[in-house]
Design a protein around this motif. Structure first.
Motif, short mmCIF file in Angstrom:
data_model
loop_
_atom_site.label_atom_id
_atom_site.label_comp_id
_atom_site.label_asym_id
_atom_site.label_seq_id
_atom_site.Cartn_x
_atom_site.Cartn_y
_atom_site.Cartn_z
N UNK A 66 -8.23 2.50 41.12
CA UNK A 66 -9.31 3.44 41.49
C UNK A 66 -10.51 3.37 40.54
N UNK A 67 -10.80 2.19 40.01
CA UNK A 67 -11.97 2.03 39.16
C UNK A 67 -11.86 2.69 37.81
N UNK A 68 -10.64 3.01 37.39
CA UNK A 68 -10.42 3.63 36.09
C UNK A 68 -10.75 2.65 34.97
N UNK A 69 -11.38 3.13 33.91
CA UNK A 69 -11.73 2.28 32.78
C UNK A 69 -10.44 1.74 32.14
N UNK A 70 -10.41 0.45 31.93
CA UNK A 70 -9.23 -0.18 31.34
C UNK A 70 -9.66 -1.39 30.52
N UNK A 71 -8.71 -1.90 29.75
CA UNK A 71 -8.96 -3.07 28.90
C UNK A 71 -8.11 -4.23 29.43
N UNK A 72 -8.77 -5.35 29.67
CA UNK A 72 -8.08 -6.59 30.01
C UNK A 72 -7.94 -7.36 28.70
N UNK A 73 -6.71 -7.53 28.25
CA UNK A 73 -6.43 -8.13 26.94
C UNK A 73 -5.97 -9.57 27.12
N UNK A 74 -6.92 -10.45 27.41
CA UNK A 74 -6.59 -11.85 27.65
C UNK A 74 -6.11 -12.56 26.39
N UNK A 75 -6.29 -11.96 25.24
CA UNK A 75 -5.86 -12.57 23.99
C UNK A 75 -4.35 -12.51 23.82
N UNK A 76 -3.68 -11.70 24.61
CA UNK A 76 -2.23 -11.55 24.48
C UNK A 76 -1.50 -12.82 24.87
N UNK A 77 -0.27 -12.95 24.44
CA UNK A 77 0.52 -14.14 24.70
C UNK A 77 0.88 -14.22 26.19
N UNK A 78 1.22 -15.43 26.62
CA UNK A 78 1.63 -15.64 28.01
C UNK A 78 2.77 -14.70 28.37
N UNK A 79 2.70 -14.14 29.54
CA UNK A 79 3.76 -13.26 30.01
C UNK A 79 3.62 -11.82 29.55
N UNK A 80 2.71 -11.53 28.63
CA UNK A 80 2.52 -10.17 28.14
C UNK A 80 1.67 -9.39 29.13
N UNK A 81 1.86 -8.08 29.15
CA UNK A 81 1.02 -7.21 29.97
C UNK A 81 -0.40 -7.24 29.39
N UNK A 82 -1.36 -7.65 30.19
CA UNK A 82 -2.72 -7.75 29.66
C UNK A 82 -3.60 -6.57 30.04
N UNK A 83 -3.15 -5.66 30.87
CA UNK A 83 -3.96 -4.51 31.26
C UNK A 83 -3.51 -3.28 30.48
N UNK A 84 -4.48 -2.55 29.95
CA UNK A 84 -4.20 -1.31 29.23
C UNK A 84 -5.08 -0.23 29.86
N UNK A 85 -4.46 0.77 30.48
CA UNK A 85 -5.21 1.82 31.17
C UNK A 85 -5.40 3.07 30.33
#
Length: 125
Positions: A66-85
């Motif tokens: 729903x367009x909520x502000x979040x962080x896409x953490x592409x620096x994380x290791x493969x397989x890690x959750x990259x979205x932080x809401x």
């Protein structure tokens, strides 16, 4: 007015110092403008030699969740959750301040996890 294209920034700037030989930058885009923001993205990135932009971290209001502000953490290791809401970030100004305060840590983490290659899952393409 048409939405801003993926690669357009209202402004961007390089960060100092270089991290492992790379120049990292922050770019800010807002739709329809910085004065009237309906959606935004603030991106920590670097450019490959071929000119492609590699995103390391992004704070945005993408349509998912729903367009909520979040962080896409592409620096994380493969397989890690990259979205932080759960961010505590209220707007693009907060988002820029957050990335500016944390960029060196994110850049180093990216280099540790991914070296100079693209992630196998394409998340940092």
């Amino acid at each position: 007015m048409e939405p801003m294209s993926y690669s357009e920034f209202a402004y961007s700037y390089n960060l100092i110092p270089k991290i492992r030989g790379r120049v990292f930058s922050i770019g800010v885009r807002a739709d329809p403008s910085l004065n009237t923001v309906e959606s935004f993205a603030v991106i920590l990135f670097f450019r490959r030699r071929d000119g492609r932009r590699i995103e390391v971290a992004k704070v945005d209001t993408a349509p998912h969740d729903a367009g909520r502000i979040h962080i896409d953490r592409y620096y994380r290791e493969l397989g890690a959750d990259i979205k932080q809401f759960d961010t505590g970030i209220d707007d693009w100004v907060d988002a820029e301040a957050y990335l500016k305060a944390n960029w060196q840590r994110f850049a180093r983490q990216y280099c540790d996890n991914h070296g100079r290659d693209l992630r196998a899952d394409g998340a940092n393409r």
